[in-house]
Design an enzyme around this catalytic site. Sequence first.
Site, PDB file in Angstrom:
ATOM      1  N   GLY A 100     -22.749  33.499  24.388  1.00  0.00           N
ATOM      2  CA  GLY A 100     -21.865  34.433  25.086  1.00  0.00           C
ATOM      3  C   GLY A 100     -20.668  33.806  25.775  1.00  0.00           C
ATOM      4  O   GLY A 100     -20.132  34.374  26.723  1.00  0.00           O
ATOM      5  N   ARG A 134     -31.680  49.535   9.734  1.00  0.00           N
ATOM      6  CA  ARG A 134     -30.459  49.008  10.339  1.00  0.00           C
ATOM      7  C   ARG A 134     -29.550  50.169  10.801  1.00  0.00           C
ATOM      8  O   ARG A 134     -28.940  50.122  11.861  1.00  0.00           O
ATOM      9  CB  ARG A 134     -29.756  48.190   9.257  1.00  0.00           C
ATOM     10  CG  ARG A 134     -28.734  47.232   9.724  1.00  0.00           C
ATOM     11  CD  ARG A 134     -28.339  46.360   8.555  1.00  0.00           C
ATOM     12  NE  ARG A 134     -29.203  45.204   8.491  1.00  0.00           N
ATOM     13  CZ  ARG A 134     -28.876  44.015   9.019  1.00  0.00           C
ATOM     14  NH1 ARG A 134     -27.711  43.849   9.589  1.00  0.00           N
ATOM     15  NH2 ARG A 134     -29.695  43.003   8.942  1.00  0.00           N
ATOM     16  N   HIS A 159     -13.794  34.604  14.680  1.00  0.00           N
ATOM     17  CA  HIS A 159     -14.437  33.735  13.681  1.00  0.00           C
ATOM     18  C   HIS A 159     -13.790  32.350  13.723  1.00  0.00           C
ATOM     19  O   HIS A 159     -12.561  32.238  13.771  1.00  0.00           O
ATOM     20  CB  HIS A 159     -14.278  34.358  12.290  1.00  0.00           C
ATOM     21  CG  HIS A 159     -14.954  33.568  11.218  1.00  0.00           C
ATOM     22  ND1 HIS A 159     -16.320  33.609  11.002  1.00  0.00           N
ATOM     23  CD2 HIS A 159     -14.455  32.676  10.321  1.00  0.00           C
ATOM     24  CE1 HIS A 159     -16.629  32.780  10.016  1.00  0.00           C
ATOM     25  NE2 HIS A 159     -15.521  32.217   9.586  1.00  0.00           N
ATOM     26  N   VAL A 203     -18.194  40.553   4.908  1.00  0.00           N
ATOM     27  CA  VAL A 203     -18.468  39.407   5.780  1.00  0.00           C
ATOM     28  C   VAL A 203     -17.133  38.772   6.184  1.00  0.00           C
ATOM     29  O   VAL A 203     -16.444  38.184   5.354  1.00  0.00           O
ATOM     30  CB  VAL A 203     -19.354  38.363   5.054  1.00  0.00           C
ATOM     31  CG1 VAL A 203     -19.548  37.125   5.918  1.00  0.00           C
ATOM     32  CG2 VAL A 203     -20.701  38.978   4.701  1.00  0.00           C
TER      33      VAL A 203
HETATM   34  C1  GRF Z   1     -18.175  31.716  18.156  1.00  0.00           C
HETATM   35  O1  GRF Z   1     -17.826  30.450  17.714  1.00  0.00           O
HETATM   36  C2  GRF Z   1     -17.604  32.772  17.242  1.00  0.00           C
HETATM   37  O2  GRF Z   1     -16.462  32.373  16.585  1.00  0.00           O
HETATM   38  C3  GRF Z   1     -18.709  32.981  16.235  1.00  0.00           C
HETATM   39  O3  GRF Z   1     -19.897  32.819  16.965  1.00  0.00           O
HETATM   40  C4  GRF Z   1     -19.674  31.958  18.081  1.00  0.00           C
HETATM   41  C5  GRF Z   1     -20.203  32.668  19.293  1.00  0.00           C
HETATM   42  O4  GRF Z   1     -20.227  31.870  20.430  1.00  0.00           O
HETATM   43  N1  GRF Z   1     -18.565  34.277  15.599  1.00  0.00           N
HETATM   44  P1  GRF Z   1     -20.498  32.532  21.856  1.00  0.00           P
HETATM   45  O5  GRF Z   1     -21.845  33.276  21.779  1.00  0.00           O
HETATM   46  O6  GRF Z   1     -19.375  33.446  22.201  1.00  0.00           O
HETATM   47  O7  GRF Z   1     -20.605  31.357  22.796  1.00  0.00           O
END
Ligand code: GRF
Length: 182
Positions: free
Chosen positions: A10, A57, A99, A134
């Site tokens: 998070g 889901r 991402h 994705v």
């Molecule tokens: C991040 O690097 C994001 O790009 C990817 O998952 C990771 C999450 O990290 N989708 P966090 O839980 O926000 O620390």
Amino acid sequence: MIGVLVSGTGTNLQALLDARLPVVAVASNKPGVQALERAERAGVARAVFELEDFGSREERDLAMAEWLGGHGAEIVVCAGYMHLLTPAFLERFAAINVHPSLLPAFPGLDAVGQALAAGVRETGVTVHFVDDGVDSGPILAQETVAIEEGDTAESLYQRIRAVEHRLLPDAVRVYLAGLVRS
Ligand code: GRF
């Protein structure tokens, strides 16, 4: 008003909170994750929607959408959320994801490892809208991160995370400002 979906540490949720963006609810697909503690410390409503507690889901996402909407969420940000969202959820909410690569390069898991293995000179961060693929939706913001001689997955990811924590709140703020204008 923003609903945030999380699965892990998070740190991106924390960046949104620190940027004083209007986060009203945090939903996790996993219990006990650090992201939920961050929400608790910030006094934000939080809940867990584990897949195994629902028949499908679709049912899980419907319950999650109802809960988020009930707390006033108008858009959703996926901050390290590790599940795909079903079409009905995405019809209800525009969702934004962060991402750790320059999409469309290196989608999916271990984007940082993929970039290192490919031997490219630069990678980066993408903030994009979520669609049913994705890491494939329209791009809102991107920033390049150079890959340095001797970089490991850890050293590179550390620089990428620093960019994520700035780019995601900035992109969400710009998107919300556009919503207010329209
Ligand atoms: C991040 O690097 C994001 O790009 C990817 O998952 C990771 C999450 O990290 N989708 P966090 O839980 O926000 O620390």
